[in-house]
Enzyme design. Structure first.
Site, PDB file in Angstrom:
ATOM      1  N   THR A 222       0.829  -1.204   0.000  1.00  0.00           N
ATOM      2  CA  THR A 222       0.000   0.000   0.000  1.00  0.00           C
ATOM      3  C   THR A 222       0.862   1.251   0.000  1.00  0.00           C
ATOM      4  O   THR A 222       0.541   2.241  -0.684  1.00  0.00           O
ATOM      5  CB  THR A 222      -0.939   0.009   1.219  1.00  0.00           C
ATOM      6  OG1 THR A 222      -1.750  -1.161   1.194  1.00  0.00           O
ATOM      7  CG2 THR A 222      -1.826   1.245   1.217  1.00  0.00           C
TER       8      THR A 222
ATOM      9  N   HIS B 110       1.915   1.883  -3.458  1.00  0.00           N
ATOM     10  CA  HIS B 110       0.837   2.512  -4.240  1.00  0.00           C
ATOM     11  C   HIS B 110       0.801   4.019  -3.964  1.00  0.00           C
ATOM     12  O   HIS B 110       0.620   4.829  -4.884  1.00  0.00           O
ATOM     13  CB  HIS B 110      -0.507   1.892  -3.892  1.00  0.00           C
ATOM     14  CG  HIS B 110      -0.739   0.545  -4.499  1.00  0.00           C
ATOM     15  ND1 HIS B 110      -0.691   0.311  -5.850  1.00  0.00           N
ATOM     16  CD2 HIS B 110      -1.021  -0.654  -3.935  1.00  0.00           C
ATOM     17  CE1 HIS B 110      -0.938  -0.953  -6.105  1.00  0.00           C
ATOM     18  NE2 HIS B 110      -1.141  -1.568  -4.952  1.00  0.00           N
TER      19      HIS B 110
END
Length: 342
Positions: free
Chosen positions: A39, A42
């Site tokens: 994450t 990202h």
């Protein structure tokens, strides 16, 4: 204090920020370590620019000690060793009222939707702070959050002893799912295309194979006497793995979708129909998963040191993210407190 902040447009740098006093109901944590995950990749690649407010001090896999408490906070004292379950829910939406607060329809994920752990002092609501056992070192405790993900995923699957399990993807979460599933009594086969990761997974005592070609499906058939796997965990995020998952599961088998797929994927619904497959999503965790994760780490069930590829100072966060993006690491921790030897 120092922090690592995402600036937007793929830019990440070390910053100096003020240290605010904890507000009423808050605990101030002296962050020791913060793990980096997919994450975070990202975020720093700009894939979540529509969601995050920049500059953002990110990070949510944390361990540390209590540095101060805000007004009205009881039960915590300076020096207490802690971790954080980084979820805040509103308590009023339909999901919360149904008892599913962890997937609140208005969920705030701390470290994404609000400032995270890549800073030397971190103020968080006391309600999301959990104590750590005395013998669990803070380095290892930085893995509590990803282990809680794996615990939740396995719990969603409703595994039974001797279940045949296939884990598609041998990255950090895939390996942790494999470990938790094995500890629950399952027989686990891991699929991983990267040779170095296959070596690591094998060193942990797992049967691991390259899923490319037709050999992997044949191996699942062999291991299950032609029945197929009881549970398939899709952890890779690859379109090919989604297509393969339905072919690997037995009649009335379970497929658990763990990976975050940035785009919709094709799935063989004819196979879902024909075999009466059960398709489940598994997102984040509940407090009981966090507590279970702490226990597994404390008892040495999780091979923490084998999974930690390295520890870097806060100033090297950008380099660590580059290593993760290039597949050169399994799990990297950031030494936020600057306590590791140079």
């Amino acid at each position: 204090m120092k922090g690592a902040a995402y600036q937007g447009a793929g830019s990440l740098r070390t910053v100096s920020v003020e240290v605010p006093a904890p507000a009423p109901g808050e605990v101030q944590i002296a962050v020791a370590y913060c793990g980096l995950c997919g994450t975070d990749l990202h975020i720093t690649h700009g894939n979540m620019d529509a969601r995050v407010r920049t500059p953002l001090i990110f990070g949510h896999e944390a361990s540390g000690t209590v540095a101060a408490v805000g007004p009205g906070v009881t039960g915590w004292a300076t020096g207490d060793r802690v971790t954080v379950m980084p979820l805040l829910w509103d308590g009023t939406c339909a999901a919360c009222l149904a008892g599913h607060q962890h997937i609140c329809q208005n969920l705030t994920f701390v470290g994404i939707d609000s400032p995270g752990a890549l800073q030397q002092r971190w103020n968080v609501p006391a309600s999301i702070v959990l104590p750590l056992p005395a013998r669990l070192d803070l380095r290892t405790a930085a893995l509590v959050e990803p282990v809680a993900v794996a615990v939740h995923d396995v719990r969603r699957a409703e595994l039974q002893i001797d279940d045949q399990v296939v884990v598609l993807g041998g990255g950090p979460i895939g390996v942790l799912i494999a470990v938790v599933a094995r500890h629950a009594g399952a027989r686990v086969l891991v699929a991983e295309i990267d040779a170095e990761r296959r070596d690591l997974v094998a060193s942990l005592g797992f049967d691991v194979r390259d899923p490319s070609g037709t050999g992997f499906a044949a191996e699942v058939e062999r291991r299950t006497g032609g029945a197929g796997a009881d549970v398939v965990f899709e952890v890779s995020g690859a379109a090919a793995a989604v297509r393969a998952a339905t072919a690997l599961a037995k009649v009335r088998g379970t497929i658990v979708v763990v990976a975050i797929h940035a785009v919709p994927r094709e799935i063989d619904l004819q196979r879902v129909f024909w075999r009466e497959l059960r398709l489940l999503g598994a997102r984040v965790y509940q407090r009981s998963d966090f507590e279970r994760a702490i226990d597994l780490l404390d008892r040495g069930v999780i091979p923490a040191q084998e999974l930690i590829t390295g520890v870097v100072p806060l100033e090297d966060t950008a380099g660590a993210m580059a290593d993760l993006a290039a597949g050169r690491a399994m799990k990297i921790l950031v030494d936020v407190a600057g306590q590791e030897p140079a």
